[in-house]
Motif scaffolding. Sequence first.
Motif, mmCIF file in Angstrom:
data_model
loop_
_atom_site.group_PDB
_atom_site.id
_atom_site.type_symbol
_atom_site.label_atom_id
_atom_site.label_comp_id
_atom_site.label_asym_id
_atom_site.label_seq_id
_atom_site.Cartn_x
_atom_site.Cartn_y
_atom_site.Cartn_z
ATOM 1 N N TYR A 85 -44.605 44.371 7.558
ATOM 2 C CA TYR A 85 -45.042 44.512 6.158
ATOM 3 C C TYR A 85 -44.496 45.795 5.528
ATOM 4 N N LEU A 86 -44.104 46.774 6.358
ATOM 5 C CA LEU A 86 -43.636 48.054 5.803
ATOM 6 C C LEU A 86 -42.346 47.873 4.999
ATOM 7 N N TRP A 107 -43.413 46.378 1.667
ATOM 8 C CA TRP A 107 -43.983 47.434 0.814
ATOM 9 C C TRP A 107 -42.865 48.315 0.242
ATOM 10 N N GLU A 147 -50.225 53.658 6.916
ATOM 11 C CA GLU A 147 -50.169 52.319 7.513
ATOM 12 C C GLU A 147 -51.558 51.740 7.786
ATOM 13 N N ASN A 148 -51.617 50.423 7.812
ATOM 14 C CA ASN A 148 -52.833 49.746 8.265
ATOM 15 C C ASN A 148 -52.572 49.316 9.710
ATOM 16 N N LYS A 149 -53.254 49.980 10.627
ATOM 17 C CA LYS A 149 -52.947 49.722 12.039
ATOM 18 C C LYS A 149 -53.891 48.694 12.655
ATOM 19 N N SER A 164 -47.404 39.314 8.826
ATOM 20 C CA SER A 164 -47.750 40.587 8.182
ATOM 21 C C SER A 164 -47.310 40.626 6.713
ATOM 22 N N ARG A 199 -45.637 45.349 12.187
ATOM 23 C CA ARG A 199 -45.336 46.391 11.198
ATOM 24 C C ARG A 199 -44.288 45.920 10.176
ATOM 25 N N SER A 207 -42.121 56.620 3.626
ATOM 26 C CA SER A 207 -43.158 56.349 4.628
ATOM 27 C C SER A 207 -44.467 56.023 3.925
ATOM 28 N N HIS A 258 -37.251 50.790 6.667
ATOM 29 C CA HIS A 258 -37.926 49.960 7.674
ATOM 30 C C HIS A 258 -37.127 48.728 8.078
#
Length: 317
Positions: free
Chosen positions: A168-169, A172, A158-160, A197, A166, A155, A303
């Motif tokens: 991009y998770l 990452w 996050e950049n919200k 993203s 989301r 986890s 993710h």
Amino acid sequence: MGALELRKGYDPGVKPSQLCLIAEGYQNELAEELASLGVTQLFATKQTIGVLEDQVEPAWAQCVWRNVQSIEVDSIADGQRKLSAISKYWRYYGDQFNRRGSLIAEGLNLGKPSRPYRFPSRGEKSPPPVFTLGESGLIYYTDQIHRPAFDGKVSFVENKSTPPSRAYLKLWEALTILGDWPRAGDSVIDLGSSPGSWTWALAELGANVASIDRSPLAVELKNYQNIQFTTGDAFSVEPRPIDWVFSDVICYPEKLYDYARQWLDSGHCQKFVCSVKFAGKPDHSVINRFRQLPHSRILHLTHNKNEVTWMSHPKIS
Ligand SMILES: C[S@@+](CC[C@H](N)C(=O)[O-])C[C@H]1O[C@@H](n2cnc3c(N)ncnc32)[C@H](O)[C@@H]1O
């Protein structure tokens, strides 16, 4: 041995080389994939499949524990004593006999609980070993874990606000697993990039991003000087010298495979992160073909949904 014939629970009489942790909801995918690879499945719990062979990395395992060792213990105190003699610090994974396992863990030095990663991060340098209980008197443990987290779940902080989704998770997560990411000034290509993203995440790293999709990028990205967006067909992009290739295009896995081969054969790029998406049931044979490409791993990430992520990188042997 088919998945349905598996012995339930750990089997003290058989020694697994690896434990494959099951991602919630993906038990069938993992069992089917192991069967398709000809791997001997010894037993299954709710969260784990024990396998005989070592050095297999099924894409659908949330995590693989390699070189699994076992010790017999006759009490909680005995378990604590034996584990403390092996390592100063431990991590505990609760599965079978969780109450007893938790009691053993309470008497051990578990260090600080892991926190969400702040990307980019290299993760823990030398994480302590992890143990779980097979029977009330049987401990399995290892220090060879093939993901950044011992339970496979990664986890992030996050950049919200800025990224348009989301997605991009998973990028990452792939880069964290690789332990490498584009550096400022690197040239990268992001195929199937809308709404943007992944492109955002790559631009934030300072890379020069050639971003391509049939649909436009989100307006929030218009002020990034290091994003050059083109409207068009991702597969019309010919291989050229570039530092990284990224793809999150929705397409048939075979089409992506053929395209990836073109890039690999061209020798123009050595670093790839690509989503391999399935319309229905996953195709284990195509997953295996990606796995066999040079310097490749293919994994179902925390993710990922009905897709897996193929990575090729010189660091992967
Ligand atoms: C899952 S989305 C990508 C999400 C993106 N990675 C992000 O982080 O926002 C898949 C994208 O693939 C694009 N796509 C599908 N086929 C394509 C093709 N042949 N050429 C270009 N884009 C394509 C779709 O338009 C869609 O925007």
